[in-house]
Design a protein around this motif. Structure first.
Motif, mmCIF file in Angstrom:
data_model
loop_
_atom_site.group_PDB
_atom_site.id
_atom_site.type_symbol
_atom_site.label_atom_id
_atom_site.label_comp_id
_atom_site.label_asym_id
_atom_site.label_seq_id
_atom_site.Cartn_x
_atom_site.Cartn_y
_atom_site.Cartn_z
ATOM 1 N N UNK A 70 -31.751 -26.256 -17.882
ATOM 2 C CA UNK A 70 -30.756 -27.319 -18.059
ATOM 3 C C UNK A 70 -29.378 -26.744 -18.354
ATOM 4 N N UNK A 71 -29.338 -25.649 -19.112
ATOM 5 C CA UNK A 71 -28.043 -25.016 -19.406
ATOM 6 C C UNK A 71 -27.408 -24.496 -18.122
ATOM 7 N N UNK A 72 -28.223 -23.806 -17.294
ATOM 8 C CA UNK A 72 -27.698 -23.278 -16.031
ATOM 9 C C UNK A 72 -27.279 -24.417 -15.111
ATOM 10 N N UNK A 73 -28.094 -25.486 -15.061
ATOM 11 C CA UNK A 73 -27.811 -26.602 -14.163
ATOM 12 C C UNK A 73 -26.564 -27.360 -14.595
ATOM 13 N N UNK A 74 -26.494 -27.732 -15.873
ATOM 14 C CA UNK A 74 -25.405 -28.579 -16.348
ATOM 15 C C UNK A 74 -24.131 -27.763 -16.584
ATOM 16 N N UNK A 75 -24.226 -26.757 -17.430
ATOM 17 C CA UNK A 75 -23.020 -25.986 -17.750
ATOM 18 C C UNK A 75 -22.614 -25.046 -16.618
ATOM 19 N N UNK A 76 -23.591 -24.326 -16.067
ATOM 20 C CA UNK A 76 -23.277 -23.420 -14.968
ATOM 21 C C UNK A 76 -22.826 -24.165 -13.724
ATOM 22 N N UNK A 77 -23.538 -25.247 -13.388
ATOM 23 C CA UNK A 77 -23.174 -26.035 -12.214
ATOM 24 C C UNK A 77 -21.808 -26.680 -12.357
ATOM 25 N N UNK A 78 -21.533 -27.235 -13.535
ATOM 26 C CA UNK A 78 -20.228 -27.868 -13.755
ATOM 27 C C UNK A 78 -19.104 -26.843 -13.717
ATOM 28 N N UNK A 79 -19.340 -25.653 -14.284
ATOM 29 C CA UNK A 79 -18.319 -24.609 -14.270
ATOM 30 C C UNK A 79 -18.004 -24.171 -12.839
ATOM 31 N N UNK A 80 -19.049 -23.995 -12.027
ATOM 32 C CA UNK A 80 -18.847 -23.587 -10.634
ATOM 33 C C UNK A 80 -18.061 -24.644 -9.867
ATOM 34 N N UNK A 115 -47.031 -23.292 -31.695
ATOM 35 C CA UNK A 115 -47.686 -22.847 -30.467
ATOM 36 C C UNK A 115 -46.675 -22.134 -29.570
ATOM 37 N N UNK A 116 -47.149 -21.697 -28.430
ATOM 38 C CA UNK A 116 -46.275 -21.066 -27.447
ATOM 39 C C UNK A 116 -45.371 -22.138 -26.833
ATOM 40 N N UNK A 117 -44.077 -22.027 -27.081
ATOM 41 C CA UNK A 117 -43.123 -23.034 -26.603
ATOM 42 C C UNK A 117 -42.253 -22.488 -25.476
ATOM 43 N N UNK A 118 -42.805 -21.565 -24.700
ATOM 44 C CA UNK A 118 -42.023 -20.956 -23.620
ATOM 45 C C UNK A 118 -41.639 -21.973 -22.550
ATOM 46 N N UNK A 119 -42.477 -23.009 -22.354
ATOM 47 C CA UNK A 119 -42.151 -24.045 -21.370
ATOM 48 C C UNK A 119 -40.852 -24.751 -21.762
ATOM 49 N N UNK A 120 -40.753 -25.099 -23.037
ATOM 50 C CA UNK A 120 -39.542 -25.762 -23.514
ATOM 51 C C UNK A 120 -38.334 -24.841 -23.421
ATOM 52 N N UNK A 121 -38.514 -23.594 -23.773
ATOM 53 C CA UNK A 121 -37.396 -22.641 -23.736
ATOM 54 C C UNK A 121 -36.921 -22.426 -22.298
ATOM 55 N N UNK A 142 -19.322 -24.782 -26.672
ATOM 56 C CA UNK A 142 -20.743 -25.029 -26.416
ATOM 57 C C UNK A 142 -21.480 -23.726 -26.141
ATOM 58 N N UNK A 143 -20.867 -22.837 -25.367
ATOM 59 C CA UNK A 143 -21.497 -21.541 -25.085
ATOM 60 C C UNK A 143 -21.710 -20.754 -26.372
ATOM 61 N N UNK A 144 -20.698 -20.753 -27.236
ATOM 62 C CA UNK A 144 -20.816 -20.017 -28.506
ATOM 63 C C UNK A 144 -21.906 -20.623 -29.380
ATOM 64 N N UNK A 145 -21.954 -21.982 -29.450
ATOM 65 C CA UNK A 145 -22.968 -22.645 -30.274
ATOM 66 C C UNK A 145 -24.373 -22.374 -29.746
ATOM 67 N N UNK A 146 -24.536 -22.386 -28.423
ATOM 68 C CA UNK A 146 -25.857 -22.126 -27.837
ATOM 69 C C UNK A 146 -26.275 -20.680 -28.068
ATOM 70 N N UNK A 147 -25.365 -19.750 -27.873
ATOM 71 C CA UNK A 147 -25.694 -18.341 -28.054
ATOM 72 C C UNK A 147 -25.993 -18.007 -29.504
ATOM 73 N N UNK A 148 -25.440 -18.798 -30.430
ATOM 74 C CA UNK A 148 -25.697 -18.520 -31.847
ATOM 75 C C UNK A 148 -27.173 -18.700 -32.200
ATOM 76 N N UNK A 149 -27.884 -19.546 -31.435
ATOM 77 C CA UNK A 149 -29.322 -19.729 -31.679
ATOM 78 C C UNK A 149 -30.150 -18.607 -31.060
ATOM 79 N N UNK A 150 -29.539 -17.811 -30.203
ATOM 80 C CA UNK A 150 -30.272 -16.725 -29.552
ATOM 81 C C UNK A 150 -30.196 -15.427 -30.343
#
Length: 378
Positions: A203-213, A191-197, A256-264
């Motif tokens: 969560x990536x922006x909040x956890x990784x982006x927030x922690x980096x900032x 089905x359309x899984x845009x909500x999950x995406x 982690x950034x490289x692993x996440x981007x590999x799925x994109x």
């Protein structure tokens, strides 16, 4: 083809991507994987044991650090037992609940590392930039609250992330990865899984982006404070402690950034994507204890003590140190040696007095094979 409705896919049997290990390399791969897992367990348990049993390390920085090896053990345990079993049995099947649990633990491991590394950066910021307020801002109660909030927040965001996936109907049962994770589970949805995406990106922006900032902000403040201080020793120690933390954070953030981007990017080869995904779970648990153990002198020194005590068969001396109050006759002997025998040869006096104590009160373990000279003349 629709495989199962939402209530029923908890009983679904999934198949993960084949490892494609040649027959002659199966047992070497199993041995290598087992040794890697054993090294991860040993190094991280050693860090935990050292911090727990060393009172001088019961400071906010090391208490926060204590959570990292716990997370590393969680992530490694989520991957290695199932992976090693599948290597030997050549069975890549896994139940949906088992896959969900593996993904849950791995994602908690990943986001938890970011959150606790950020909390450690905050602790260093207060200790270096606000030293006079450190003990009022990092009390035991506040420290406990920080740890509890980080764990609850970590678990909550990951449970919601994976919980959204369970709402969808599945039309596939083939996991396109070596282990289960959220992107792999989303690819099973028909089905359309845009909500999950969208929530995953949030969560990536909040956890990784927030922690980096926050880490960058705190380290800029720390760097400016260190540049202003006139005490070179304090500046060097602060930069060494913060440098170790920053290396761990940036290394974990990078892979982690490289692993996440590999799925994109679908253009990446599956083998490269698998290697990048596994590296997130393998390298940090192996390298983190080594980095902290080698660069943090307090931890390194006490880790060596723990190893020596364990090697010699006890955590503490079973023979109490003698005192002059309990043995007045020893006082007479030692005073006689000090006053009448070798009065100007301190080294010879020290050896003779130590020998008297060791002969009359021999230690019961090699870990207690000598008594400090200072205790003999208190």
């Amino acid at each position: 083809m629709k495989i199962n409705d939402t209530p029923g896919h908890w009983t679904l049997e999934l198949t993960m991507k084949s490892l494609n290990i040649p027959v002659g390399y199966i047992y070497p791969a199993f041995v290598f994987g087992t040794l890697t897992y054993a090294i991860i367990l040993f190094c991280n348990i050693l860090v935990i044991t050292t911090i727990v049993f060393t009172k001088s390390l019961h400071s906010p920085m090391f208490i926060l650090l204590l959570n990292l090896p716990m997370l590393d053990i969680m992530g490694a345990t989520a991957l290695f037992p199932q992976l090693l079993h599948s290597i030997v049995s050549k069975d890549r099947s896994i139940s949906y609940p088992g896959c969900f649990l593996q993904a849950l633990l791995i994602h908690i491991y990943g986001s938890g590392n970011f959150l606790f590394l950020t909390a450690m950066a905050y602790d260093r910021y207060i200790a270096i930039c606000l030293p006079l307020r450190y003990h009022s801002l990092m009390t035991s109660n506040i420290l406990i609250r920080i740890i509890v909030v980080v764990w609850l927040f970590d678990i909550l965001i990951i449970v919601v992330l994976l919980g959204i996936t369970t709402r969808f109907k599945l039309c596939k049962n083939y996991i396109l990865d070596v282990f289960c994770n959220n992107p792999s589970l989303v690819k099973l949805v028909c089905e359309d899984s845009s909500v999950n995406r969208n929530y995953g990106v949030f969560t990536i922006i909040l956890v990784q982006g927030g922690s980096l900032f926050l880490v960058i902000y705190t380290y800029i403040k720390i760097l400016l404070t260190c540049m202003k201080t006139k005490q070179s020793d304090a500046r060097g120690k602060a930069l060494q402690t913060c440098g170790t933390h920053l290396v761990v954070f940036l290394f974990f953030h990078f892979i982690c950034i490289i692993a996440i981007m590999s799925h994109r990017f679908d253009s990446l080869t599956p083998n490269l994507r698998q290697a990048l995904g596994v590296s997130v779970i393998v390298f940090p648990p192996v390298l983190n204890p080594l980095i902290y153990g080698l660069n943090t002198k307090e931890l390194q020194k006490n880790m060596i003590k723990i190893i020596k005590r364990t090697r010699y068969g006890g955590m503490a001396c079973s023979t109490p140190r003698p005192s002059h109050a309990d043995h007045p006759h020893l006082t007479i002997i030692t005073n006689h040696i000090h006053l009448h025998i070798f009065p100007s040869h301190s080294t010879i006096r020290r050896q003779i007095v130590s020998y008297i104590y060791l002969v009359k009160y021999p230690p019961t373990s090699l870990a207690c094979s000598s008594y400090p000279y200072s205790s003999l003349h208190s």
